[in-house]
Design a protein around this motif. Structure first.
Motif, PDB file in Angstrom:
ATOM      1  N   LEU A 136       0.811  -1.065   0.110  1.00 29.56           N
ATOM      2  CA  LEU A 136      -0.003   0.132  -0.128  1.00 29.56           C
ATOM      3  C   LEU A 136       0.964   1.286   0.012  1.00 29.56           C
ATOM      4  CD1 LEU A 136      -2.734  -1.183   2.626  1.00 29.56           C
ATOM      5  CD2 LEU A 136      -2.982  -1.139   0.248  1.00 29.56           C
ATOM      6  N   ALA A 137       0.411   2.374  -0.594  1.00 35.98           N
ATOM      7  CA  ALA A 137       1.365   3.691  -0.528  1.00 35.98           C
ATOM      8  C   ALA A 137       0.597   4.488   0.520  1.00 35.98           C
ATOM      9  CB  ALA A 137       0.767   4.103  -2.006  1.00 35.98           C
ATOM     10  N   ILE A 138       0.888   5.692   0.561  1.00 44.86           N
ATOM     11  CA  ILE A 138       0.098   6.646   1.396  1.00 44.86           C
ATOM     12  C   ILE A 138      -0.855   7.740   0.615  1.00 44.86           C
ATOM     13  CG2 ILE A 138       0.825   8.752   2.844  1.00 44.86           C
ATOM     14  CD1 ILE A 138       1.843   5.772   3.782  1.00 44.86           C
ATOM     15  N   CYS A 139      -1.863   7.606   1.127  1.00 45.18           N
ATOM     16  CA  CYS A 139      -2.699   8.739   0.348  1.00 45.18           C
ATOM     17  C   CYS A 139      -2.334  10.189   0.284  1.00 45.18           C
ATOM     18  CB  CYS A 139      -4.204   8.496   0.967  1.00 45.18           C
ATOM     19  SG  CYS A 139      -5.362   9.750   0.260  1.00 45.18           S
ATOM     20  N   MET A 140      -2.205  10.709  -0.996  1.00 44.59           N
ATOM     21  CA  MET A 140      -1.623  12.010  -1.095  1.00 44.59           C
ATOM     22  C   MET A 140      -2.748  12.887  -0.548  1.00 44.59           C
ATOM     23  SD  MET A 140       1.292  11.509  -1.704  1.00 44.59           S
ATOM     24  CE  MET A 140       2.031  13.063  -2.405  1.00 44.59           C
ATOM     25  N   ARG A 141      -3.849  12.723  -0.481  1.00 46.17           N
ATOM     26  CA  ARG A 141      -4.997  13.508  -0.047  1.00 46.17           C
ATOM     27  C   ARG A 141      -4.979  13.507   1.619  1.00 46.17           C
ATOM     28  NH1 ARG A 141      -9.405  14.930  -3.388  1.00 46.17           N
ATOM     29  NH2 ARG A 141      -8.317  16.109  -5.000  1.00 46.17           N
ATOM     30  N   CYS A 142      -4.903  12.263   2.212  1.00 42.81           N
ATOM     31  CA  CYS A 142      -5.396  12.192   3.732  1.00 42.81           C
ATOM     32  C   CYS A 142      -4.386  11.538   4.637  1.00 42.81           C
ATOM     33  CB  CYS A 142      -6.648  11.712   3.981  1.00 42.81           C
ATOM     34  SG  CYS A 142      -6.755   9.978   3.535  1.00 42.81           S
ATOM     35  N   GLY A 143      -3.336  11.042   3.924  1.00 47.89           N
ATOM     36  CA  GLY A 143      -2.199  10.298   4.661  1.00 47.89           C
ATOM     37  C   GLY A 143      -2.474   8.685   5.224  1.00 47.89           C
ATOM     38  N   ASN A 144      -3.915   8.414   4.853  1.00 48.72           N
ATOM     39  CA  ASN A 144      -4.126   6.901   5.156  1.00 48.72           C
ATOM     40  C   ASN A 144      -3.384   5.936   4.027  1.00 48.72           C
ATOM     41  OD1 ASN A 144      -5.738   6.985   7.458  1.00 48.72           O
ATOM     42  ND2 ASN A 144      -7.319   8.103   6.415  1.00 48.72           N
ATOM     43  N   PRO A 145      -3.731   4.731   4.465  1.00 55.99           N
ATOM     44  CA  PRO A 145      -3.046   3.624   3.582  1.00 55.99           C
ATOM     45  C   PRO A 145      -3.777   3.727   2.030  1.00 55.99           C
ATOM     46  CG  PRO A 145      -3.425   2.793   5.727  1.00 55.99           C
ATOM     47  CD  PRO A 145      -3.920   4.120   5.821  1.00 55.99           C
ATOM     48  N   ALA A 146      -3.314   3.701   0.927  1.00 57.11           N
ATOM     49  CA  ALA A 146      -3.737   3.977  -0.300  1.00 57.11           C
ATOM     50  C   ALA A 146      -3.610   2.605  -1.005  1.00 57.11           C
ATOM     51  CB  ALA A 146      -3.124   5.276  -0.758  1.00 57.11           C
ATOM     52  N   LYS A 147      -4.665   2.064  -1.782  1.00 64.37           N
ATOM     53  CA  LYS A 147      -4.758   0.890  -2.823  1.00 64.37           C
ATOM     54  C   LYS A 147      -4.991   1.538  -3.942  1.00 64.37           C
ATOM     55  CE  LYS A 147      -9.367  -0.752  -2.349  1.00 64.37           C
ATOM     56  NZ  LYS A 147      -9.703  -1.317  -3.772  1.00 64.37           N
ATOM     57  N   HIS A 148      -5.142   2.735  -4.181  1.00 62.42           N
ATOM     58  CA  HIS A 148      -5.605   3.191  -5.510  1.00 62.42           C
ATOM     59  C   HIS A 148      -4.261   3.857  -6.206  1.00 62.42           C
ATOM     60  CE1 HIS A 148      -9.591   1.577  -5.794  1.00 62.42           C
ATOM     61  NE2 HIS A 148     -10.006   2.106  -4.511  1.00 62.42           N
ATOM     62  N   THR A 149      -4.602   3.948  -7.647  1.00 62.51           N
ATOM     63  CA  THR A 149      -3.559   4.849  -8.376  1.00 62.51           C
ATOM     64  C   THR A 149      -4.564   5.872  -9.077  1.00 62.51           C
ATOM     65  OG1 THR A 149      -2.309   2.898  -8.878  1.00 62.51           O
ATOM     66  CG2 THR A 149      -2.008   4.970 -10.085  1.00 62.51           C
ATOM     67  N   GLN A 150      -4.564   7.109  -8.570  1.00 62.66           N
ATOM     68  CA  GLN A 150      -5.402   8.186  -9.158  1.00 62.66           C
ATOM     69  C   GLN A 150      -4.883   8.881 -10.284  1.00 62.66           C
ATOM     70  OE1 GLN A 150      -8.422   9.409  -7.581  1.00 62.66           O
ATOM     71  NE2 GLN A 150      -8.274  10.275  -9.680  1.00 62.66           N
ATOM     72  N   ARG A 151      -5.511   8.792 -11.513  1.00 61.47           N
ATOM     73  CA  ARG A 151      -4.998   9.350 -12.547  1.00 61.47           C
ATOM     74  C   ARG A 151      -5.167  11.097 -12.657  1.00 61.47           C
ATOM     75  NH1 ARG A 151      -5.962   7.208 -18.512  1.00 61.47           N
ATOM     76  NH2 ARG A 151      -4.415   5.669 -17.903  1.00 61.47           N
ATOM     77  N   LEU A 152      -4.261  11.981 -12.925  1.00 64.12           N
ATOM     78  CA  LEU A 152      -4.632  13.467 -12.559  1.00 64.12           C
ATOM     79  C   LEU A 152      -4.712  13.993 -14.022  1.00 64.12           C
ATOM     80  CD1 LEU A 152      -1.758  13.966 -10.027  1.00 64.12           C
ATOM     81  CD2 LEU A 152      -4.509  13.685  -9.585  1.00 64.12           C
ATOM     82  N   VAL A 153      -4.526  13.213 -15.168  1.00 64.59           N
ATOM     83  CA  VAL A 153      -4.638  13.853 -16.300  1.00 64.59           C
ATOM     84  C   VAL A 153      -5.544  13.320 -17.161  1.00 64.59           C
ATOM     85  CG1 VAL A 153      -2.110  14.717 -16.656  1.00 64.59           C
ATOM     86  CG2 VAL A 153      -2.725  12.130 -17.491  1.00 64.59           C
ATOM     87  N   GLU A 154      -6.169  14.109 -17.983  1.00 64.01           N
ATOM     88  CA  GLU A 154      -7.152  13.463 -18.794  1.00 64.01           C
ATOM     89  C   GLU A 154      -6.825  12.539 -20.014  1.00 64.01           C
ATOM     90  OE1 GLU A 154     -11.609  15.115 -19.743  1.00 64.01           O
ATOM     91  OE2 GLU A 154     -10.120  16.560 -19.154  1.00 64.01           O
ATOM     92  N   SER A 155      -7.276  11.317 -19.949  1.00 63.51           N
ATOM     93  CA  SER A 155      -7.136  10.264 -20.931  1.00 63.51           C
ATOM     94  C   SER A 155      -7.798   9.129 -20.923  1.00 63.51           C
ATOM     95  CB  SER A 155      -5.595   9.961 -20.962  1.00 63.51           C
ATOM     96  OG  SER A 155      -5.548   8.752 -21.885  1.00 63.51           O
ATOM     97  N   GLU A 156      -8.680   8.569 -22.037  1.00 58.41           N
ATOM     98  CA  GLU A 156      -9.184   7.323 -21.997  1.00 58.41           C
ATOM     99  C   GLU A 156      -8.443   6.112 -22.065  1.00 58.41           C
ATOM    100  OE1 GLU A 156     -13.145   7.573 -21.971  1.00 58.41           O
ATOM    101  OE2 GLU A 156     -12.392   9.154 -21.076  1.00 58.41           O
ATOM    102  N   ASP A 157      -6.988   6.336 -22.257  1.00 60.54           N
ATOM    103  CA  ASP A 157      -6.381   5.278 -22.350  1.00 60.54           C
ATOM    104  C   ASP A 157      -6.208   4.399 -21.161  1.00 60.54           C
ATOM    105  OD1 ASP A 157      -6.223   6.199 -25.051  1.00 60.54           O
ATOM    106  OD2 ASP A 157      -3.992   7.092 -24.887  1.00 60.54           O
TER     107      ASP A 157
END
Ligand code: ADP
Ligand code: ZN
Length: 199
Positions: A136-157
């Protein structure tokens, strides 16, 4: 005796570091080690795997899972494969074949994509593996354990190879499947309209 170990989780969770840690230990144990990475991932280095914490290890580049078999030195005892999510379903068969012939196969890759869906071929790899580690990573929003990869740029690929700032780790609560609404990105935030005054 061969087997398959899988290290999976979101970006920034330490998959590459964990892979390198295991490979280093195998080298200390004087095992013959080969490391492979997909040609698609040339973000930081052409002939090394590189972690986000700047750890590095020499690796060989392959453009398909089958090519791992071609480049394999049959004296190799331990194989490391990074970024397995770039290889497609063929990797499952290749990994099984390697393990059947007595190799220790250590595979690192994303378990879910930018929409939170299982990322092929990881589900099938988990089924054939002897050992599974979820990082798990660290959530960049709240500091909790993170299991997701958030895409920050627009793309459907499905695959947008990590341009800096294109992804960040998020927890279950802070994850916004797909691209977050542009308002939530500081650099793209539209000017706030002045509240209209009546009276
Ligand atoms: P992965 O292979 O899973 O993308 P890496 O092994 O390349 O991960 O990088 C892990 C390193 O990334 C950590 O040791 C830390 O130095 C750094 N890092 C950057 N952002 C984060 C984050 N949000 N959570 C945890 N580690 C992070
Ligand atoms: Zn969070």
């Amino acid at each position: 005796m061969g087997w398959i170990e899988v290290v999976c989780g979101p970006m920034f969770s330490g998959k590459s570091e964990e892979l390198m840690r295991r490979l280093r230990r195998a080298k200390i144990a004087r095992k013959r080690v080969q490391v492979f990475k997909p040609a698609l991932d040339d973000r930081y280095s052409a002939d090394e795997i590189v972690s986000h914490g700047e750890q590095r290890m020499k690796s060989e580049v392959v453009s398909s899972a089958k090519e791992i078999l071609e480049k394999l030195d049959w004296r190799t005892q331990v194989l490391g494969i990074d970024e397995s999510n770039f290889f497609g379903p063929e990797l499952v068969e290749v990994a099984a074949q390697l393990a059947d012939t007595g190799k220790q196969v250590i595979i690192a890759g994303l378990d879910t994509d930018y929409l939170g869906r299982p990322f092929p071929p990881m589900p099938d790899l988990l089924c054939v593996a002897e050992s599974i580690t979820k990082t798990l990573a660290i959530c960049m929003r709240c500091g909790n354990p993170a299991k997701h990869t958030q895409r920050l740029v627009e793309s459907e690929d499905l695959i947008v190879v990590g341009a800096a700032g294109a992804y960040e780790a998020r927890c279950r609560r802070c994850f916004e499947p797909g691209v977050p609404k542009q308002e939530s990105l500081d650099f793209a935030r539209p000017p706030v309209p002045e509240p209209s005054r009546t009276k």
